[in-house]
Scaffold this motif. Structure first.
Motif, PDB file in Angstrom:
ATOM      1  N   GLU A  81       0.843  -1.213   0.000  1.00 26.53           N
ATOM      2  CA  GLU A  81       0.000   0.000   0.000  1.00 26.53           C
ATOM      3  C   GLU A  81       0.877   1.263   0.000  1.00 26.53           C
ATOM      4  O   GLU A  81       0.625   2.228  -0.714  1.00 26.53           O
ATOM      5  CB  GLU A  81      -0.914  -0.018   1.236  1.00 26.53           C
ATOM      6  N   SER A  82       1.933   1.221   0.823  1.00 21.31           N
ATOM      7  CA  SER A  82       2.836   2.377   0.910  1.00 21.31           C
ATOM      8  C   SER A  82       3.610   2.558  -0.386  1.00 21.31           C
ATOM      9  O   SER A  82       3.812   3.683  -0.854  1.00 21.31           O
ATOM     10  CB  SER A  82       3.821   2.203   2.069  1.00 21.31           C
ATOM     11  N   ILE A  83       4.072   1.435  -0.969  1.00 21.27           N
ATOM     12  CA  ILE A  83       4.803   1.521  -2.243  1.00 21.27           C
ATOM     13  C   ILE A  83       3.918   2.175  -3.297  1.00 21.27           C
ATOM     14  O   ILE A  83       4.358   3.040  -4.050  1.00 21.27           O
ATOM     15  CB  ILE A  83       5.275   0.124  -2.719  1.00 21.27           C
ATOM     16  N   THR A  84       2.650   1.783  -3.321  1.00 23.95           N
ATOM     17  CA  THR A  84       1.710   2.349  -4.289  1.00 23.95           C
ATOM     18  C   THR A  84       1.555   3.857  -4.085  1.00 23.95           C
ATOM     19  O   THR A  84       1.555   4.635  -5.049  1.00 23.95           O
ATOM     20  CB  THR A  84       0.336   1.649  -4.180  1.00 23.95           C
ATOM     21  N   ALA A  85       1.473   4.283  -2.816  1.00 22.04           N
ATOM     22  CA  ALA A  85       1.327   5.724  -2.517  1.00 22.04           C
ATOM     23  C   ALA A  85       2.561   6.495  -2.996  1.00 22.04           C
ATOM     24  O   ALA A  85       2.455   7.558  -3.621  1.00 22.04           O
ATOM     25  CB  ALA A  85       1.122   5.937  -1.019  1.00 22.04           C
ATOM     26  N   VAL A  86       3.750   5.942  -2.709  1.00 22.60           N
ATOM     27  CA  VAL A  86       4.996   6.590  -3.137  1.00 22.60           C
ATOM     28  C   VAL A  86       5.091   6.589  -4.663  1.00 22.60           C
ATOM     29  O   VAL A  86       5.421   7.601  -5.293  1.00 22.60           O
ATOM     30  CB  VAL A  86       6.223   5.859  -2.539  1.00 22.60           C
ATOM     31  N   ASN A  87       4.778   5.432  -5.241  1.00 27.87           N
ATOM     32  CA  ASN A  87       4.820   5.248  -6.695  1.00 27.87           C
ATOM     33  C   ASN A  87       3.960   6.302  -7.404  1.00 27.87           C
ATOM     34  O   ASN A  87       4.429   7.026  -8.295  1.00 27.87           O
ATOM     35  CB  ASN A  87       4.314   3.843  -7.013  1.00 27.87           C
ATOM     36  N   ASN A  88       2.717   6.441  -6.956  1.00 18.65           N
ATOM     37  CA  ASN A  88       1.800   7.401  -7.586  1.00 18.65           C
ATOM     38  C   ASN A  88       2.279   8.834  -7.403  1.00 18.65           C
ATOM     39  O   ASN A  88       2.194   9.658  -8.322  1.00 18.65           O
ATOM     40  CB  ASN A  88       0.385   7.242  -7.013  1.00 18.65           C
ATOM     41  N   GLY A  89       2.816   9.117  -6.211  1.00 18.64           N
ATOM     42  CA  GLY A  89       3.332  10.461  -5.937  1.00 18.64           C
ATOM     43  C   GLY A  89       4.468  10.823  -6.881  1.00 18.64           C
ATOM     44  O   GLY A  89       4.553  11.949  -7.380  1.00 18.64           O
ATOM     45  N   LEU A  90       5.349   9.849  -7.160  1.00 18.02           N
ATOM     46  CA  LEU A  90       6.511  10.125  -8.011  1.00 18.02           C
ATOM     47  C   LEU A  90       6.139  10.147  -9.498  1.00 18.02           C
ATOM     48  O   LEU A  90       6.760  10.868 -10.279  1.00 18.02           O
ATOM     49  CB  LEU A  90       7.620   9.104  -7.742  1.00 18.02           C
ATOM     50  N   ILE A  91       5.123   9.377  -9.873  1.00 19.49           N
ATOM     51  CA  ILE A  91       4.643   9.447 -11.269  1.00 19.49           C
ATOM     52  C   ILE A  91       4.095  10.858 -11.533  1.00 19.49           C
ATOM     53  O   ILE A  91       4.333  11.457 -12.579  1.00 19.49           O
ATOM     54  CB  ILE A  91       3.541   8.387 -11.530  1.00 19.49           C
TER      55      ILE A  91
END
Length: 222
Positions: A159-169
């Motif tokens: 879940e956290s990886i997804t949040a970071v991933n979306n933020g950086l995209i």
């Protein structure tokens, strides 16, 4: 140097414990570049990042950030930010800003999935993943236009990886990051760099294209 220049690296070399981890490395970062540093040489990536953040001196070479660039750094080891710290999350984040209202802090902590009473937890009891999320909240707070992230997905749950991933995209500035997470790299990076024996391979392509290209090369050289 004009206002459009982001980062110029020229002939950087660094030897650590008798091994030349950076060997005459040169590259220029262009507007919109999101560069993933991949491959086996974690020490080369970390060394480059520390030099760019002025935490380490190169043996040779120079680098220069553009005049309009503000940087924020996510180190692989973040323990110094939390060791012996008696603050809760809101107070901890408050150290890095002049705007210290709880609502303001919550907006940044919320983006990294801290909500409700979570924000009053003492930072010294946080898990590895929670500390990573704190560090990323701190980076967002700075509003920098160039981020340097050394293995940001270590210790994170999906879940956290997804949040970071979306933020950086969605991030509109420049990124230099190291990661071993295939999906993370493929969805964010538009340029791939890899150190092999201290030398830099630099490709303007997606991660999947890079892997395919390296595989073809390996087959061709058999």
């Amino acid at each position: 140097m004009n206002g459009k220049e982001i980062l110029t690296v020229e002939n950087l070399s660094k030897t650590i414990d008798g091994v030349k981890v950076l060997d005459n490395v040169s590259f220029r970062v262009n507007k919109g570049d999101k560069i993933a540093f991949v491959g086996e040489s974690e020490i080369a990536n970390t060394t480059l990042f520390k030099i760019l953040m002025e935490e380490m001196e190169p043996d040779e070479g120079t680098f220069k950030w553009g005049t309009t660039i503000t940087t924020s750094y996510f180190p692989m080891d973040n323990s110094e930010f939390f060791n012996g710290c008696d603050l809760n999350l809101v107070q901890w984040l408050g150290q890095y800003t002049e705007e210290t209202t709880e609502t303001f802090m919550r907006s940044f902590l919320g983006r990294m999935l801290f909500s409700g009473d979570d924000v009053f937890k003492p930072v010294k009891v946080l898990s590895g993943g929670e500390k990573v999320r704190c560090m990323l909240s701190r980076m967002m707070l700075y509003g920098s236009n160039a981020l340097v992230l050394d293995q940001p997905t270590n210790h994170l749950d999906l879940e956290s990886i997804t949040a970071v991933n979306n933020g950086l995209i969605d991030f509109k500035g420049n990124l230099l990051f190291a990661s071993h997470d295939h999906e993370f790299i493929q969805t964010i990076a538009n340029r791939i760099m890899e150190f092999v024996d201290g030398k830099l391979i630099d490709r303007l392509c997606s991660y999947d294209d890079y892997i395919a290209e390296q595989r073809e090369k390996a087959l061709a050289s058999r």
